[in-house]
Design a protein around this motif. Sequence first.
Motif, PDB file in Angstrom:
ATOM      1  N   THR A 123       0.804  -1.058   0.000  1.00  0.00           N
ATOM      2  CA  THR A 123       0.066   0.097   0.013  1.00  0.00           C
ATOM      3  C   THR A 123       0.754   1.151  -0.121  1.00  0.00           C
ATOM      4  N   ASP A 137      -8.070  -4.912   2.244  1.00  0.00           N
ATOM      5  CA  ASP A 137      -9.040  -3.934   1.954  1.00  0.00           C
ATOM      6  C   ASP A 137      -8.514  -2.562   1.536  1.00  0.00           C
ATOM      7  N   ASP A 138      -7.357  -2.331   2.606  1.00  0.00           N
ATOM      8  CA  ASP A 138      -6.938  -0.761   2.724  1.00  0.00           C
ATOM      9  C   ASP A 138      -6.206  -0.709   1.253  1.00  0.00           C
ATOM     10  N   MET A 197      -6.738  -2.277  -1.406  1.00  0.00           N
ATOM     11  CA  MET A 197      -7.657  -2.428  -2.659  1.00  0.00           C
ATOM     12  C   MET A 197      -8.094  -1.038  -2.712  1.00  0.00           C
ATOM     13  N   THR A 198      -8.450  -0.295  -1.767  1.00  0.00           N
ATOM     14  CA  THR A 198      -9.032   1.272  -1.661  1.00  0.00           C
ATOM     15  C   THR A 198      -7.761   2.085  -2.333  1.00  0.00           C
ATOM     16  N   ALA A 199      -6.502   1.649  -1.965  1.00  0.00           N
ATOM     17  CA  ALA A 199      -5.532   2.722  -2.253  1.00  0.00           C
ATOM     18  C   ALA A 199      -5.263   2.381  -3.877  1.00  0.00           C
ATOM     19  N   CYS A 200      -5.196   1.300  -4.190  1.00  0.00           N
ATOM     20  CA  CYS A 200      -5.107   0.812  -5.680  1.00  0.00           C
ATOM     21  C   CYS A 200      -6.124   1.731  -6.467  1.00  0.00           C
ATOM     22  N   LYS A 201      -7.386   1.281  -6.027  1.00  0.00           N
ATOM     23  CA  LYS A 201      -8.532   1.808  -6.509  1.00  0.00           C
ATOM     24  C   LYS A 201      -8.533   3.399  -7.055  1.00  0.00           C
ATOM     25  N   ALA A 202      -8.017   3.893  -5.956  1.00  0.00           N
ATOM     26  CA  ALA A 202      -7.847   5.341  -6.061  1.00  0.00           C
ATOM     27  C   ALA A 202      -6.894   5.947  -7.111  1.00  0.00           C
ATOM     28  N   LYS A 243      -5.969  -1.756 -11.120  1.00  0.00           N
ATOM     29  CA  LYS A 243      -6.580  -3.088 -10.700  1.00  0.00           C
ATOM     30  C   LYS A 243      -5.742  -4.021 -10.078  1.00  0.00           C
ATOM     31  N   ARG A 247     -14.270  -8.751  -2.921  1.00  0.00           N
ATOM     32  CA  ARG A 247     -13.360  -7.820  -2.005  1.00  0.00           C
ATOM     33  C   ARG A 247     -12.836  -6.835  -3.047  1.00  0.00           C
ATOM     34  N   GLY A 248     -13.337  -7.087  -4.422  1.00  0.00           N
ATOM     35  CA  GLY A 248     -12.945  -5.978  -5.426  1.00  0.00           C
ATOM     36  C   GLY A 248     -11.843  -6.328  -6.325  1.00  0.00           C
TER      37      GLY A 248
END
Length: 556
Positions: free
Chosen positions: A42, A90-91, A93-98, A102, A202-203
């Motif tokens: 992350t 999950d954190d 994933m959130t950073a990658c999405k921002a 992918k 989980r995305g």
Amino acid sequence: MSTTFYLTDDANWWRQALVYQIYPRSFCDANGDGIGDLVGITSKVPYLKNLGVDAIWLSPFYPSALKDGGYDVADFRDVDPKIGTLAEFDDMMTACKAANIKVIVDIVPNHSSDDHVWFQAALKAGKGSPERERYIFRDGLGPNKDQPPTDWECMFGGSTWEPVGDGQYYLHLFDSSQPDFNWSNREVRDDFLKTLRFWGDRGVSGFRVDVANGCTKDLSGDLPNQAALIEMMKQMLAGTLPEDTHPYFDRNDVFDVYKEWRGVFNEYNPPLTAVAEAWVASHRKPLYASPHGLGQSFSFDMLMAPFDPVLFRNIISESLEDAKASGSSTTWVFSNHDVIRHATRHALDNDGGFYETTRKYLINKGQNPVADVSLGLRRATAATMMILALPGSAYIYQGEELGLPEVHDMPDSQRQDPTFFRRPGYEVGRDGCRVCIPWEAEGKNMGFGPNAEPHLVQPAVYKKYAVDIEDKDPNSTLNLYRKALALRHELQCAEELEWVPSSEEVIHFKRPNGWEIIVNFGETPVAVPTGRKVALSSDDLVNDAVPQYTAAWLLP
């Protein structure tokens, strides 16, 4: 010159994506225990965004005893405590999405760890139990049942059969800590569907499927001996083995498994994608890459070939035909966690390609088999610029953007790969390409982690490849990759290619939007065509000509 061809069509994002493989335990250690972790990943999302990747592929991060680098999975729906938690996943994933990156995760359907609750239950339940039906158990041979069911050798050395003490053996195509699942068992199939949905929910955007050609097996009837099995393998890879002849590789019923998986993938919007690790004959790749199954299959031919323009040209043509036959796109790769880094591979003084390179590398254990480090890097960057310009997706492996060489001379006491232990004196294993990333030349552990020594220590020579050193050097490998990935995004267009007539020592092709690529393998510099300007080159041009072992991207 628009990027809209593949970036805004979200369902097809994968067709020409640039995917960066992360080996989590060796990427970045945030908590200082010597093992890379999710928080470390992350923290490096800004680095990945600046590099210009479309997606990351995470090698296994699941609970594991690490008897095979994490591919011995004890729980397919959790995170190894040494690497993090589901909340930290999950954190990430959130950073990658921002960052518009992918995430693809490794899935290992052929086997589990022997620590998996199912396998432990199978050992306790005994012969003939439903618990043992989830794996492949067979009675031993001989009056005392103390001989393995066949003389087969596993991929890492030694027998494929491990006794459990009650007259039965279990099958493991890899290490004895990795018992093979029985994919004829409905419970196994349903559990993996549950796993796919777990990570899809989980995305994650897709999966890299380990040993995709090895799940289903037929061990009925008279089984071949090891010598016959080796011959079958040669014929299978050459495309001359009749279908469904090999007892455990590349059987047609494996596509029934992936058809079910596709049903799960299509539950999501956009659909999940997958790429098969399938070492199969060329004409079989489209079956794994079918839109009714996994969707993509790695093309390993380039990775296995020597640095040769004629071979490369043939591989490109055949791979594009394979992709066309399946309706998929090509998937180019030169390095990963299982092979000698190509900056070293292409520096070795031989013409035998991947297998010959490996053989010589092992024979030279404890010595320096690299003929010319700078030559290897020059060839590697030219070859990488070539595949980045080809139609389809491209995968790069952590550290190759720094030009990292293979670490061949680590002490035996540090080695972790089971191939080293199962084939002593013959294999040195794959640890040399898994050494931890150097982030800061003068930082603690070269910036990998703040406290404990890395689980695979970087050699002193890695300091000159550190990110903070290369970041400041406009001519570094890192900055070449950054420029190439940024320009690739701008130039990406329809998945087509036109060959430009050239000598055998030159690869020259055009993309539909006028993007033109020259890679010179020969000693004679190749003049830049009149009216074309050089947008990027892997090395300096000489009098407006592309010198040997150099790639150039040209624009009108």
